[in-house]
Structure formats: C-alpha cells, structure tokens
Write a protein that holds these residues in place. Structure first.
Motif, mmCIF file in Angstrom:
data_model
loop_
_atom_site.group_PDB
_atom_site.id
_atom_site.type_symbol
_atom_site.label_atom_id
_atom_site.label_comp_id
_atom_site.label_asym_id
_atom_site.label_seq_id
_atom_site.Cartn_x
_atom_site.Cartn_y
_atom_site.Cartn_z
ATOM 1 N N ALA A 182 88.816 -45.574 45.127
ATOM 2 C CA ALA A 182 87.668 -44.783 44.695
ATOM 3 C C ALA A 182 88.142 -43.633 43.814
ATOM 4 N N VAL A 183 87.283 -43.200 42.932
ATOM 5 C CA VAL A 183 87.616 -42.137 41.987
ATOM 6 C C VAL A 183 87.953 -40.855 42.747
ATOM 7 N N PRO A 184 88.939 -40.086 42.271
ATOM 8 C CA PRO A 184 89.177 -38.771 42.871
ATOM 9 C C PRO A 184 87.914 -37.921 42.811
ATOM 10 N N SER A 185 87.656 -37.184 43.859
ATOM 11 C CA SER A 185 86.404 -36.436 43.940
ATOM 12 C C SER A 185 86.244 -35.462 42.780
ATOM 13 N N VAL A 186 87.310 -34.745 42.418
ATOM 14 C CA VAL A 186 87.171 -33.746 41.368
ATOM 15 C C VAL A 186 86.892 -34.391 40.017
ATOM 16 N N ASP A 187 87.320 -35.639 39.813
ATOM 17 C CA ASP A 187 87.002 -36.332 38.564
ATOM 18 C C ASP A 187 85.530 -36.721 38.502
ATOM 19 N N ALA A 188 84.924 -36.972 39.657
ATOM 20 C CA ALA A 188 83.508 -37.328 39.693
ATOM 21 C C ALA A 188 82.606 -36.105 39.604
ATOM 22 N N LEU A 189 83.138 -34.939 39.933
ATOM 23 C CA LEU A 189 82.314 -33.729 40.062
ATOM 24 C C LEU A 189 81.521 -33.364 38.813
ATOM 25 N N PRO A 190 82.121 -33.272 37.620
ATOM 26 C CA PRO A 190 81.335 -32.802 36.463
ATOM 27 C C PRO A 190 80.117 -33.667 36.156
ATOM 28 N N GLU A 191 80.257 -34.991 36.246
ATOM 29 C CA GLU A 191 79.120 -35.863 35.953
ATOM 30 C C GLU A 191 78.028 -35.728 36.998
ATOM 31 N N VAL A 192 78.407 -35.559 38.256
ATOM 32 C CA VAL A 192 77.411 -35.347 39.307
ATOM 33 C C VAL A 192 76.669 -34.037 39.055
ATOM 34 N N ALA A 193 77.402 -32.975 38.734
ATOM 35 C CA ALA A 193 76.771 -31.685 38.473
ATOM 36 C C ALA A 193 75.808 -31.770 37.296
ATOM 37 N N ARG A 194 76.195 -32.483 36.252
ATOM 38 C CA ARG A 194 75.295 -32.645 35.104
ATOM 39 C C ARG A 194 74.075 -33.471 35.463
ATOM 40 N N ALA A 195 74.266 -34.485 36.304
ATOM 41 C CA ALA A 195 73.150 -35.376 36.654
ATOM 42 C C ALA A 195 72.065 -34.636 37.422
ATOM 43 N N VAL A 196 72.449 -33.815 38.387
ATOM 44 C CA VAL A 196 71.427 -33.125 39.196
ATOM 45 C C VAL A 196 70.907 -31.887 38.496
ATOM 46 N N SER A 197 71.686 -31.328 37.592
ATOM 47 C CA SER A 197 71.241 -30.239 36.728
ATOM 48 C C SER A 197 70.533 -29.121 37.490
ATOM 49 N N GLY A 198 71.114 -28.728 38.602
ATOM 50 C CA GLY A 198 70.565 -27.616 39.360
ATOM 51 C C GLY A 198 69.441 -27.968 40.304
ATOM 52 N N SER A 199 69.057 -29.242 40.390
ATOM 53 C CA SER A 199 67.957 -29.623 41.282
ATOM 54 C C SER A 199 68.379 -29.647 42.746
ATOM 55 N N CYS A 200 69.681 -29.675 43.004
ATOM 56 C CA CYS A 200 70.204 -29.492 44.354
ATOM 57 C C CYS A 200 71.607 -28.922 44.219
ATOM 58 N N GLU A 201 72.127 -28.379 45.296
ATOM 59 C CA GLU A 201 73.482 -27.854 45.266
ATOM 60 C C GLU A 201 74.492 -28.992 45.217
ATOM 61 N N VAL A 202 75.654 -28.685 44.670
ATOM 62 C CA VAL A 202 76.756 -29.647 44.608
ATOM 63 C C VAL A 202 77.987 -28.997 45.227
#
Length: 372
Positions: A258-278
């Motif tokens: 599975a992808v390292p968590s920190v590598d997945a983080l920026p795309e997840v943060a962009r996807a939710v765009s402040g609609s929930c905490e990350v």
C-alpha cells in the motif's frame, strides 16, 4: 534525546515476540519501511525574517482544544509491555494535552480509561455481531468519549510474518477488556498468529458504506474513518457526514505494498477541500515529521508505536517523555521554519527529494511585497 532512544530501550526489556508484535508489519514489510522513507523524502522550505519569539503548538482537533496537533493512535493491549497498560498512556496523554484513542482491543476497560480524564476517543472495530458493535458505541458515549474512530482497513488482520513465525499468543494476564475474546487469542497454533485467528473470528469483513451511514445515524459524536488512502474514498466519507479521515496504512500492518501514508496525504487533503478534517497516521517519529504533515495538508497526526516503546522503557514517565519530546521538537521545528503556530505551518511549501518545490494544499499565490 529522541524517540529512537526509547525504541532501543524497550528492545532491551521486552520479550522478542512482543517486540516483534509491536514493531512488525505485514508481508515483506515493504510498506512498513516505505512509510519512514517517504517522510524522509519530504523537505520543508522555511521562511525567514518572521517574528517567532512566541511559538505555539496549540490547535483544535475534532473541535476540541489540544495542546499539540498530535493524538495517541489506537493500539491494542498496552499491558503487553507494562502492567499499568492504557491507564499509564492515557495519563501521559492527559498531561500532554493530547487526545488519547482507546482501542476496541484495549487491555483496560474503556470506563477505566476515561476515568483518567483528558480527551479520549474510542476506536471501533466492526464486529461480526452488529448489535455488540453498536453496544460498544453506546458504552463509549456513556463513558465520556468525545469521538468515535472507525477503523476501515481491517476486514481481517494482515499476514504478519513475524507473528506467524513466533506463533504469537497473548499471555494469560492480557485480554481484550472491552469484548469477549474466548480462548482463541491465548491458544498457540502451529502455523499462525493466535491474534490473527481471534480477529478473523471476531471482526466483520462486511463493513461497507451502509455501516458508516448506520453509525453516523446512531451517534452524535464526531465520527472519524481511519485507514483512508484513496482520495475518492475520502471525498465519499465527507459526503457521508464524517468529521475527519485518518490517512493511514495501519502502520504497514495491513496491505503490504500500500502507498505510504504521507504520499497519499496531499491528494486526500485536496479531495476533501476542508469539508472534513484530515489526520495522518503511520511513521511519525519526530517533531519535523509532524511539521511535514501539517505542511502537506493534515490538521494533526496520530502517533502509535513510540508511546508503547516509552511505556515499556519507563512506564507512565516514559510515555510522557515521548510526548514531551514531540512537543519540544515540534516547537523547535515550527520556529526554525518561520512559523509562530500550527496555522502558519499549513502555508509552508515542500520539496520532494529529486523534485521541484511543491505548492502546499492551502492555496498560495505571490502577494504584495509589503505583505510577505
């Protein structure tokens, strides 16, 4: 002097099979190793000529004030490493002003953990018996927990080869205090981890978005999904009314590769765009690691294994010192990066090893010279 010192100290006092249970990952431990390597590839672009006379690590996590952008991650069976178990680590978290996440598989009942005080979140595994699962939620609410953290990446336990080779079992004095486990977790098997056998009999592999909807309807507490890596899943979680997602590969203990968590983080943060905490979990070992996560879009991090190393090495005092070190290192990193607080860290830019400067997930544009 650093968290690695506690891991070495713990290794000197723990039985080898317990040390392997905590330290190990699944399969060839590719993802376990990649979590650390990926964090080390993230470099920060510090800002200069900022007044950092006063640097604050205070923030809010799930709407609650916290002294640090750090929560203690859910880890099972703290009494494996010290007789005081979760009571000691919860006290350390309370002293540090950090939320403590109590596991479904904690070795101390949830009611005794919340009695310590401080902010306690309850981590939930979805059991085969749905009624028992929902009863755990109500029990956590009644005990005073302030959030429910649903782990979504464990339909069954990953194949952890260290535990298989050690034929790992729980010792007689350690049990899952919140759920009935029977004898499975204590019975040695010829070619398996007793804990893997136990979880396969206890956990449901039918956890779906319908389960999330039912849980969202049941509880008014903040709801967190832990184990999210795909941005599409994070976006859907926000649409289901989830308050936060934890970007996590379970510390490299589930899907190996599975992808390292920190590598997945920026795309997840962009996807939710402040609609929930990350939040970010997996591999955090220093204050600069926390700062890296904040710069890449997380509002905070979860820290797991180091708390157990501290607990094993010196009980409550060891666990407390782990959190003290993280606080000291984070304040140092913030100031040296030109940040007077956690919010300023979100405006830092990062460089991946071998790459050019990246924009932070928070929108950035050149401003008038007088404002810079």
């Amino acid at each position: 002097m650093c968290l690695a010192d506690f891991e070495r100290a713990a290794a000197a006092v723990l039985p080898p099979d317990v040390r392997d249970f905590i330290a190990g990952g699944s399969g060839g431990e590719i993802t376990l190793d990649a979590n650390r390597a990926a964090l080390d590839r993230v470099f920060l672009l510090p800002r200069i000529l900022r007044d950092v006379t006063e640097v604050s690590t205070r923030t809010r996590l799930l709407g609650t004030p916290a002294a640090l952008p750090i929560a203690v991650a859910p880890i099972a069976y703290h009494r494996l490493v010290h007789p005081d178990g979760e009571i000691a680590t919860a006290r350390a978290a309370r002293a540090a002003g950090a939320p403590f996440t109590a596991s479904t598989l904690s070795s101390v009942p949830i009611e005794e953990i919340t009695a310590v005080g401080g902010t306690v979140w309850f981590q939930l595994y979805w059991l085969r018996d749905t009624a028992r699962t929902l009863d755990l939620v109500r029990r956590a609410e009644d005990a005073g927990c302030s959030a429910i953290v649903l782990t979504v990446d464990v339909p069954w336990m990953g194949r952890r080869l260290r535990d298989v080779r050690n034929r790992f079992t729980l010792p007689g004095h350690v049990r899952a205090a919140n759920v009935e486990t029977g004898a499975a977790a204590h019975e040695r098997s010829a070619n398996a981890s007793a804990l893997a056998v136990h979880t396969s009999r206890t956990f449901s592999s039918a956890l779906t978005w319908s389960s999330v909807a039912a849980l969202r309807k049941l509880t008014g507490l903040p709801l967190v999904l832990k184990g999210v890596l795909a941005p599409e899943d994070a976006l859907r979680a926000a649409e289901f009314g989830v308050d936060a997602v934890v970007v996590s590969n379970h510390g490299g203990r589930q899907l190996d590769g599975a992808v390292p968590s920190v590598d997945a983080l920026p795309e997840v943060a962009r996807a939710v765009s402040g609609s929930c905490e990350v939040l970010l979990d997996s591999g955090i070992r220093s204050g600069p690691d926390v700062l890296r996560a904040l710069a890449l879009g997380a509002s905070g991090v979860l820290v797991g294994r180091p708390l157990l190393w501290g607990l094993a090495a010196d009980g409550e005092a060891g666990a407390a010192r782990v959190l003290e070190l993280l606080a000291e290192e984070l304040r140092d990193a913030l100031g040296l990066a030109g940040c007077d607080g956690v919010a300023a860290a979100a405006r830092l830019r990062t460089v991946r090893a071998g790459s050019s400067v990246e924009r932070s997930p928070e929108a950035w544009a050149p401003r008038a010279r007088a404002e810079v």
